[in-house]
Design a protein around this motif. Structure first.
Motif, PDB file in Angstrom:
ATOM      1  N   UNK A  65      -1.243  10.017  15.394  1.00  0.00           N
ATOM      2  CA  UNK A  65      -0.727  11.323  14.998  1.00  0.00           C
ATOM      3  C   UNK A  65      -0.130  11.251  13.590  1.00  0.00           C
ATOM      4  N   UNK A  66      -0.518  12.192  12.752  1.00  0.00           N
ATOM      5  CA  UNK A  66      -0.045  12.219  11.376  1.00  0.00           C
ATOM      6  C   UNK A  66      -0.912  11.420  10.422  1.00  0.00           C
ATOM      7  N   UNK A  67      -1.816  10.611  10.969  1.00  0.00           N
ATOM      8  CA  UNK A  67      -2.693   9.794  10.116  1.00  0.00           C
ATOM      9  C   UNK A  67      -4.161  10.201  10.250  1.00  0.00           C
ATOM     10  N   UNK A  68      -4.564  10.651  11.419  1.00  0.00           N
ATOM     11  CA  UNK A  68      -5.954  11.023  11.681  1.00  0.00           C
ATOM     12  C   UNK A  68      -6.054  12.534  11.873  1.00  0.00           C
ATOM     13  N   UNK A  69      -7.212  13.091  11.477  1.00  0.00           N
ATOM     14  CA  UNK A  69      -7.463  14.518  11.657  1.00  0.00           C
ATOM     15  C   UNK A  69      -8.876  14.724  12.170  1.00  0.00           C
ATOM     16  N   UNK A  70      -8.989  15.470  13.254  1.00  0.00           N
ATOM     17  CA  UNK A  70     -10.302  15.826  13.792  1.00  0.00           C
ATOM     18  C   UNK A  70     -10.670  17.213  13.294  1.00  0.00           C
ATOM     19  N   UNK A  71     -11.931  17.379  12.910  1.00  0.00           N
ATOM     20  CA  UNK A  71     -12.390  18.669  12.414  1.00  0.00           C
ATOM     21  C   UNK A  71     -13.866  18.824  12.720  1.00  0.00           C
ATOM     22  N   UNK A  72     -14.374  20.022  12.500  1.00  0.00           N
ATOM     23  CA  UNK A  72     -15.774  20.290  12.792  1.00  0.00           C
ATOM     24  C   UNK A  72     -16.378  21.168  11.714  1.00  0.00           C
ATOM     25  N   UNK A  73     -17.663  20.990  11.487  1.00  0.00           N
ATOM     26  CA  UNK A  73     -18.445  21.852  10.606  1.00  0.00           C
ATOM     27  C   UNK A  73     -19.585  22.391  11.465  1.00  0.00           C
ATOM     28  N   UNK A  74     -19.413  23.607  11.939  1.00  0.00           N
ATOM     29  CA  UNK A  74     -20.413  24.162  12.852  1.00  0.00           C
ATOM     30  C   UNK A  74     -21.770  24.346  12.169  1.00  0.00           C
ATOM     31  N   UNK A  75     -21.759  24.629  10.882  1.00  0.00           N
ATOM     32  CA  UNK A  75     -23.021  24.816  10.163  1.00  0.00           C
ATOM     33  C   UNK A  75     -23.830  23.523  10.134  1.00  0.00           C
ATOM     34  N   UNK A  76     -23.139  22.390  10.118  1.00  0.00           N
ATOM     35  CA  UNK A  76     -23.809  21.090  10.121  1.00  0.00           C
ATOM     36  C   UNK A  76     -23.879  20.477  11.517  1.00  0.00           C
ATOM     37  N   UNK A  77     -23.292  21.175  12.488  1.00  0.00           N
ATOM     38  CA  UNK A  77     -23.270  20.662  13.855  1.00  0.00           C
ATOM     39  C   UNK A  77     -22.704  19.244  13.898  1.00  0.00           C
ATOM     40  N   UNK A  78     -21.605  19.066  13.193  1.00  0.00           N
ATOM     41  CA  UNK A  78     -21.018  17.736  13.003  1.00  0.00           C
ATOM     42  C   UNK A  78     -19.512  17.802  13.202  1.00  0.00           C
ATOM     43  N   UNK A  79     -18.986  16.776  13.838  1.00  0.00           N
ATOM     44  CA  UNK A  79     -17.547  16.617  14.003  1.00  0.00           C
ATOM     45  C   UNK A  79     -17.109  15.421  13.173  1.00  0.00           C
ATOM     46  N   UNK A  80     -15.927  15.516  12.612  1.00  0.00           N
ATOM     47  CA  UNK A  80     -15.416  14.469  11.730  1.00  0.00           C
ATOM     48  C   UNK A  80     -14.106  13.907  12.271  1.00  0.00           C
ATOM     49  N   UNK A  81     -13.829  12.696  11.881  1.00  0.00           N
ATOM     50  CA  UNK A  81     -12.516  12.101  12.099  1.00  0.00           C
ATOM     51  C   UNK A  81     -12.075  11.507  10.767  1.00  0.00           C
ATOM     52  N   UNK A  82     -11.152  12.176  10.118  1.00  0.00           N
ATOM     53  CA  UNK A  82     -10.581  11.673   8.871  1.00  0.00           C
ATOM     54  C   UNK A  82      -9.442  10.729   9.219  1.00  0.00           C
ATOM     55  N   UNK A  83      -9.545   9.503   8.747  1.00  0.00           N
ATOM     56  CA  UNK A  83      -8.547   8.482   9.064  1.00  0.00           C
ATOM     57  C   UNK A  83      -7.875   8.033   7.778  1.00  0.00           C
ATOM     58  N   UNK A  84      -6.569   8.091   7.749  1.00  0.00           N
ATOM     59  CA  UNK A  84      -5.802   7.693   6.576  1.00  0.00           C
ATOM     60  C   UNK A  84      -4.723   6.700   6.988  1.00  0.00           C
ATOM     61  N   UNK A  85      -4.167   6.033   6.003  1.00  0.00           N
ATOM     62  CA  UNK A  85      -3.114   5.035   6.248  1.00  0.00           C
ATOM     63  C   UNK A  85      -3.528   4.075   7.351  1.00  0.00           C
ATOM     64  N   UNK A  86      -4.728   3.574   7.232  1.00  0.00           N
ATOM     65  CA  UNK A  86      -5.279   2.723   8.286  1.00  0.00           C
ATOM     66  C   UNK A  86      -4.505   1.424   8.415  1.00  0.00           C
ATOM     67  N   UNK A  87      -4.439   0.947   9.659  1.00  0.00           N
ATOM     68  CA  UNK A  87      -3.726  -0.272   9.991  1.00  0.00           C
ATOM     69  C   UNK A  87      -4.703  -1.259  10.644  1.00  0.00           C
ATOM     70  N   UNK A  88      -4.388  -2.545  10.574  1.00  0.00           N
ATOM     71  CA  UNK A  88      -5.282  -3.522  11.229  1.00  0.00           C
ATOM     72  C   UNK A  88      -5.521  -3.229  12.711  1.00  0.00           C
ATOM     73  N   UNK A  89      -4.519  -2.691  13.402  1.00  0.00           N
ATOM     74  CA  UNK A  89      -4.738  -2.418  14.832  1.00  0.00           C
ATOM     75  C   UNK A  89      -5.534  -1.145  15.066  1.00  0.00           C
ATOM     76  N   UNK A  90      -6.019  -0.495  14.007  1.00  0.00           N
ATOM     77  CA  UNK A  90      -6.997   0.590  14.161  1.00  0.00           C
ATOM     78  C   UNK A  90      -8.413   0.027  14.248  1.00  0.00           C
ATOM     79  N   UNK A  91      -8.562  -1.267  14.064  1.00  0.00           N
ATOM     80  CA  UNK A  91      -9.867  -1.905  14.136  1.00  0.00           C
ATOM     81  C   UNK A  91     -10.468  -1.736  15.530  1.00  0.00           C
ATOM     82  N   UNK A  92     -11.669  -1.163  15.585  1.00  0.00           N
ATOM     83  CA  UNK A  92     -12.316  -0.879  16.867  1.00  0.00           C
ATOM     84  C   UNK A  92     -13.688  -0.277  16.592  1.00  0.00           C
TER      85      UNK A  92
END
Length: 123
Positions: A65-92
């Motif tokens: 929370x506060x670092x990742x953002x989920x969004x969608x572009x219906x015209x592209x039929x695509x969902x995004x996950x913007x990830x910021x301030x990444x940490x080593x334990x985000x590795x997956x």
């Protein structure tokens, strides 16, 4: 049935950013609730972010929370996950998934899954 393909993963240093994409075919994503999950080595698949069918309600795991953002572009039929301030334990491996309705923020609440994209965060 919808098919999902994730992309955008890679190797990034701690503090960096990545944007994951989940492209859908076969069905319109606006018909679904959407979620992102991740699975680290030796661990179970865990919830990261989701939004309901209307797209107006979003949910995040406390850990992102506060670092990742989920969004969608219906015209592209695509969902995004913007990830910021990444940490080593985000590795997956990160997966996107669809649900008819957003009833549970758990893997069992989602039906169709992509193949995943690897995110590695170095310290």
């Amino acid at each position: 049935q919808v098919q999902l393909v994730e992309s955008g993963g890679g190797l990034v240093q701690a503090g960096g950013s990545l944007r994951l994409s989940c492209a859908a075919s076969g069905r319109t994503l606006s018909s679904y609730a959407m979620g992102w999950f991740r699975q680290a080595p030796g661990k179970g698949r865990e919830f990261v972010a989701a939004f309901g069918r209307s797209g107006t309600s979003t949910y995040y795991a406390d850990s992102v929370k506060g670092r990742f953002t989920i969004s969608t572009d219906n015209a592209k039929n695509t969902v995004y996950l913007q990830m910021s301030s990444l940490k080593p334990n985000d590795t997956a491996v990160y997966y996107c998934a669809t649900a008819g309705f957003l009833l549970r923020l758990e893997p069992c609440g989602f039906g169709s899954w992509g193949q995943g994209t690897q995110v590695t965060v170095s310290s």
